[in-house]
Scaffold this motif. Structure first.
Motif, PDB file in Angstrom:
ATOM      1  N   ASP A  70      38.252  39.895  33.227  1.00 29.96           N
ATOM      2  CA  ASP A  70      37.170  40.334  34.101  1.00 29.96           C
ATOM      3  C   ASP A  70      36.914  39.298  35.202  1.00 29.96           C
ATOM      4  O   ASP A  70      37.597  38.269  35.298  1.00 29.96           O
ATOM      5  CB  ASP A  70      35.902  40.633  33.304  1.00 29.96           C
ATOM      6  CG  ASP A  70      35.304  39.392  32.630  1.00 29.96           C
ATOM      7  OD1 ASP A  70      35.704  38.253  32.960  1.00 29.96           O
ATOM      8  OD2 ASP A  70      34.433  39.567  31.758  1.00 29.96           O
ATOM      9  N   GLN A  71      35.930  39.566  36.023  1.00 35.14           N
ATOM     10  CA  GLN A  71      35.668  38.761  37.211  1.00 35.14           C
ATOM     11  C   GLN A  71      35.416  37.291  36.868  1.00 35.14           C
ATOM     12  O   GLN A  71      35.982  36.380  37.492  1.00 35.14           O
ATOM     13  CB  GLN A  71      34.458  39.336  37.967  1.00 35.14           C
ATOM     14  CG  GLN A  71      34.707  40.696  38.599  1.00 35.14           C
ATOM     15  CD  GLN A  71      34.408  41.885  37.706  1.00 35.14           C
ATOM     16  OE1 GLN A  71      34.608  41.815  36.490  1.00 35.14           O
ATOM     17  NE2 GLN A  71      33.943  42.985  38.297  1.00 35.14           N
ATOM     18  N   LYS A  72      34.554  37.045  35.891  1.00 33.12           N
ATOM     19  CA  LYS A  72      34.204  35.677  35.537  1.00 33.12           C
ATOM     20  C   LYS A  72      35.396  34.930  34.955  1.00 33.12           C
ATOM     21  O   LYS A  72      35.626  33.752  35.271  1.00 33.12           O
ATOM     22  CB  LYS A  72      33.043  35.681  34.537  1.00 33.12           C
ATOM     23  CG  LYS A  72      32.544  34.291  34.182  1.00 33.12           C
ATOM     24  CD  LYS A  72      31.336  34.360  33.248  1.00 33.12           C
ATOM     25  CE  LYS A  72      30.837  32.967  32.890  1.00 33.12           C
ATOM     26  NZ  LYS A  72      29.655  33.042  31.962  1.00 33.12           N
ATOM     27  N   ALA A  73      36.167  35.597  34.119  1.00 31.21           N
ATOM     28  CA  ALA A  73      37.326  34.947  33.499  1.00 31.21           C
ATOM     29  C   ALA A  73      38.366  34.565  34.544  1.00 31.21           C
ATOM     30  O   ALA A  73      38.961  33.480  34.491  1.00 31.21           O
ATOM     31  CB  ALA A  73      37.927  35.864  32.439  1.00 31.21           C
ATOM     32  N   LEU A  74      38.616  35.448  35.509  1.00 33.38           N
ATOM     33  CA  LEU A  74      39.588  35.119  36.551  1.00 33.38           C
ATOM     34  C   LEU A  74      39.082  33.969  37.404  1.00 33.38           C
ATOM     35  O   LEU A  74      39.852  33.081  37.793  1.00 33.38           O
ATOM     36  CB  LEU A  74      39.881  36.349  37.420  1.00 33.38           C
ATOM     37  CG  LEU A  74      40.919  36.136  38.522  1.00 33.38           C
ATOM     38  CD1 LEU A  74      42.247  35.656  37.949  1.00 33.38           C
ATOM     39  CD2 LEU A  74      41.127  37.416  39.330  1.00 33.38           C
ATOM     40  N   ALA A  75      37.786  33.941  37.707  1.00 31.49           N
ATOM     41  CA  ALA A  75      37.221  32.829  38.472  1.00 31.49           C
ATOM     42  C   ALA A  75      37.457  31.504  37.746  1.00 31.49           C
ATOM     43  O   ALA A  75      37.782  30.480  38.378  1.00 31.49           O
ATOM     44  CB  ALA A  75      35.735  33.048  38.700  1.00 31.49           C
ATOM     45  N   GLY A  76      37.314  31.509  36.428  1.00 30.93           N
ATOM     46  CA  GLY A  76      37.566  30.301  35.659  1.00 30.93           C
ATOM     47  C   GLY A  76      39.005  29.844  35.754  1.00 30.93           C
ATOM     48  O   GLY A  76      39.288  28.635  35.806  1.00 30.93           O
ATOM     49  N   ARG A  77      39.921  30.781  35.818  1.00 25.15           N
ATOM     50  CA  ARG A  77      41.341  30.415  35.932  1.00 25.15           C
ATOM     51  C   ARG A  77      41.648  29.835  37.308  1.00 25.15           C
ATOM     52  O   ARG A  77      42.472  28.921  37.439  1.00 25.15           O
ATOM     53  CB  ARG A  77      42.212  31.629  35.621  1.00 25.15           C
ATOM     54  CG  ARG A  77      42.071  32.062  34.174  1.00 25.15           C
ATOM     55  CD  ARG A  77      42.812  33.317  33.837  1.00 25.15           C
ATOM     56  NE  ARG A  77      44.223  33.060  33.572  1.00 25.15           N
ATOM     57  CZ  ARG A  77      45.009  33.914  32.913  1.00 25.15           C
ATOM     58  NH1 ARG A  77      44.511  35.056  32.450  1.00 25.15           N
ATOM     59  NH2 ARG A  77      46.278  33.627  32.709  1.00 25.15           N
ATOM     60  N   LEU A  78      40.992  30.343  38.341  1.00 27.31           N
ATOM     61  CA  LEU A  78      41.150  29.748  39.673  1.00 27.31           C
ATOM     62  C   LEU A  78      40.674  28.298  39.672  1.00 27.31           C
ATOM     63  O   LEU A  78      41.339  27.410  40.230  1.00 27.31           O
ATOM     64  CB  LEU A  78      40.372  30.545  40.718  1.00 27.31           C
ATOM     65  CG  LEU A  78      41.142  31.623  41.484  1.00 27.31           C
ATOM     66  CD1 LEU A  78      41.467  32.808  40.585  1.00 27.31           C
ATOM     67  CD2 LEU A  78      40.357  32.079  42.702  1.00 27.31           C
ATOM     68  N   GLN A  79      39.533  28.052  39.073  1.00 26.24           N
ATOM     69  CA  GLN A  79      39.000  26.695  39.010  1.00 26.24           C
ATOM     70  C   GLN A  79      39.931  25.769  38.233  1.00 26.24           C
ATOM     71  O   GLN A  79      40.181  24.630  38.643  1.00 26.24           O
ATOM     72  CB  GLN A  79      37.615  26.720  38.387  1.00 26.24           C
ATOM     73  CG  GLN A  79      36.570  27.399  39.266  1.00 26.24           C
ATOM     74  CD  GLN A  79      35.271  27.680  38.539  1.00 26.24           C
ATOM     75  OE1 GLN A  79      35.236  27.788  37.316  1.00 26.24           O
ATOM     76  NE2 GLN A  79      34.180  27.814  39.292  1.00 26.24           N
ATOM     77  N   SER A  80      40.491  26.262  37.140  1.00 27.66           N
ATOM     78  CA  SER A  80      41.413  25.455  36.340  1.00 27.66           C
ATOM     79  C   SER A  80      42.689  25.139  37.108  1.00 27.66           C
ATOM     80  O   SER A  80      43.328  24.104  36.853  1.00 27.66           O
ATOM     81  CB  SER A  80      41.757  26.187  35.041  1.00 27.66           C
ATOM     82  OG  SER A  80      40.612  26.342  34.229  1.00 27.66           O
ATOM     83  N   ALA A  81      43.066  26.011  38.039  1.00 35.04           N
ATOM     84  CA  ALA A  81      44.266  25.790  38.849  1.00 35.04           C
ATOM     85  C   ALA A  81      44.011  24.865  40.033  1.00 35.04           C
ATOM     86  O   ALA A  81      44.926  24.599  40.819  1.00 35.04           O
ATOM     87  CB  ALA A  81      44.814  27.121  39.342  1.00 35.04           C
ATOM     88  N   GLY A  82      42.766  24.394  40.185  1.00 34.30           N
ATOM     89  CA  GLY A  82      42.464  23.424  41.232  1.00 34.30           C
ATOM     90  C   GLY A  82      41.789  23.971  42.463  1.00 34.30           C
ATOM     91  O   GLY A  82      41.545  23.230  43.421  1.00 34.30           O
ATOM     92  N   TRP A  83      41.457  25.255  42.471  1.00 29.51           N
ATOM     93  CA  TRP A  83      40.741  25.829  43.602  1.00 29.51           C
ATOM     94  C   TRP A  83      39.255  25.496  43.498  1.00 29.51           C
ATOM     95  O   TRP A  83      38.705  25.451  42.395  1.00 29.51           O
ATOM     96  CB  TRP A  83      40.941  27.337  43.655  1.00 29.51           C
ATOM     97  CG  TRP A  83      42.352  27.742  43.954  1.00 29.51           C
ATOM     98  CD1 TRP A  83      43.322  28.067  43.051  1.00 29.51           C
ATOM     99  CD2 TRP A  83      42.958  27.819  45.250  1.00 29.51           C
ATOM    100  NE1 TRP A  83      44.500  28.353  43.704  1.00 29.51           N
ATOM    101  CE2 TRP A  83      44.308  28.216  45.052  1.00 29.51           C
ATOM    102  CE3 TRP A  83      42.499  27.624  46.554  1.00 29.51           C
ATOM    103  CZ2 TRP A  83      45.190  28.413  46.114  1.00 29.51           C
ATOM    104  CZ3 TRP A  83      43.375  27.807  47.607  1.00 29.51           C
ATOM    105  CH2 TRP A  83      44.707  28.198  47.385  1.00 29.51           C
ATOM    106  N   ARG A  84      38.608  25.291  44.634  1.00 33.54           N
ATOM    107  CA  ARG A  84      37.195  24.943  44.660  1.00 33.54           C
ATOM    108  C   ARG A  84      36.416  25.988  45.467  1.00 33.54           C
ATOM    109  O   ARG A  84      36.985  26.745  46.231  1.00 33.54           O
ATOM    110  CB  ARG A  84      37.005  23.544  45.274  1.00 33.54           C
ATOM    111  CG  ARG A  84      37.652  22.448  44.446  1.00 33.54           C
ATOM    112  CD  ARG A  84      36.975  22.302  43.081  1.00 33.54           C
ATOM    113  NE  ARG A  84      37.632  21.325  42.216  1.00 33.54           N
ATOM    114  CZ  ARG A  84      38.472  21.632  41.236  1.00 33.54           C
ATOM    115  NH1 ARG A  84      38.771  22.908  40.995  1.00 33.54           N
ATOM    116  NH2 ARG A  84      39.011  20.697  40.497  1.00 33.54           N
TER     117      ARG A  84
END
Length: 230
Positions: free
Chosen positions: A196-210
């Motif tokens: 879902d939206q929140k889970a994908l956002a967490g993966r972006l953050q883990s990949a180094g996106w801010r």
């Protein structure tokens, strides 16, 4: 006719998209009830490219998604790993520099793009997290990312109706317009299994996106996720 599994082996997924390339854009318009055009417009507005910027359009298929960036004066590179899609795109849009590439091993140097976008393709990548890191690698510091992908409707009763549509109504409709309707059974399954939206956002953050944020479209059927490379 081929159909990939949820293991999403790259050769299987590419072969499946090769099969549907000729009628892919038409099928998507029919299945989405014309919403794909509105979603593409939202992506272009979110990425907000300026003339002269370099944009990587990943998972670009036939290149239709790249046209708004070209019209805005950007230098756009459509990239996809389905050679069938790229061949079809070259017939329709010979002006586009369509490029073959795997999202987990992009054939570009570090920091060469101002922005990167991927629409309705990230969920078909074998290793989502590696793809997010690769997209971060190829943009410059301060570069932008916009992901447009199917997501989870926010209104619970509608979510149930939507799920039923995906698994029951979508395959019969696909049989009437697609050259490989079984591929759309796979695509429906990937939508249902996608975070879902929140889970994908967490993966972006883990990949180094801010500065990661998202905006729902069409009641959360689709979500736009944004991020910036520090």
């Amino acid at each position: 006719m081929s159909r990939a599994s949820l293991e999403k082996q790259p050769d299987d997924v590419a072969a499946m998209f090769d099969d549907v390339a000729a009628r892919y854009d038409l099928t998507n318009d029919v299945l989405s009830l014309g919403q794909t055009r509105l979603w593409r417009r939202a992506v272009a507005q979110a990425l907000d490219v300026a003339p002269g910027e370099r944009v990587l359009d990943l998972g670009a298929g036939t290149g239709t998604s790249s046209l708004p960036f070209l019209a805005a004066g950007a230098t756009v590179v459509p990239c996809d790993f389905s050679l069938g899609m790229l061949r079809e795109g070259k017939k329709r849009h010979p002006e586009l520099p369509l490029t073959a590439g795997d999202a987990t091993r992009l054939p570009f140097a570090d920091g060469v793009f101002d922005a990167v976008t991927i629409s309705f393709a990230l969920r078909n990548v074998h290793d989502t997290d590696e793809a997010l890191r690769e997209m971060r690698r190829v943009v410059r510091p301060g570069g932008r990312l916009v992901i447009c992908e199917f997501s989870q409707p926010t209104y619970r009763p509608f979510r149930t109706v939507y799920t039923e549509y995906l698994m029951r109504a979508l395959p019969p409709v696909a049989r009437s317009v697609s050259s490989n309707p079984e591929a759309y059974v796979y695509l429906a399954e990937t939508i249902r299994e996608w975070p879902d939206q929140k889970a994908l956002a967490g993966r972006l953050q883990s990949a180094g996106w801010r500065g990661v944020a998202w905006r729902n479209l069409t009641g959360g059927i689709v979500a736009l996720h944004r991020g910036t490379k520090p």
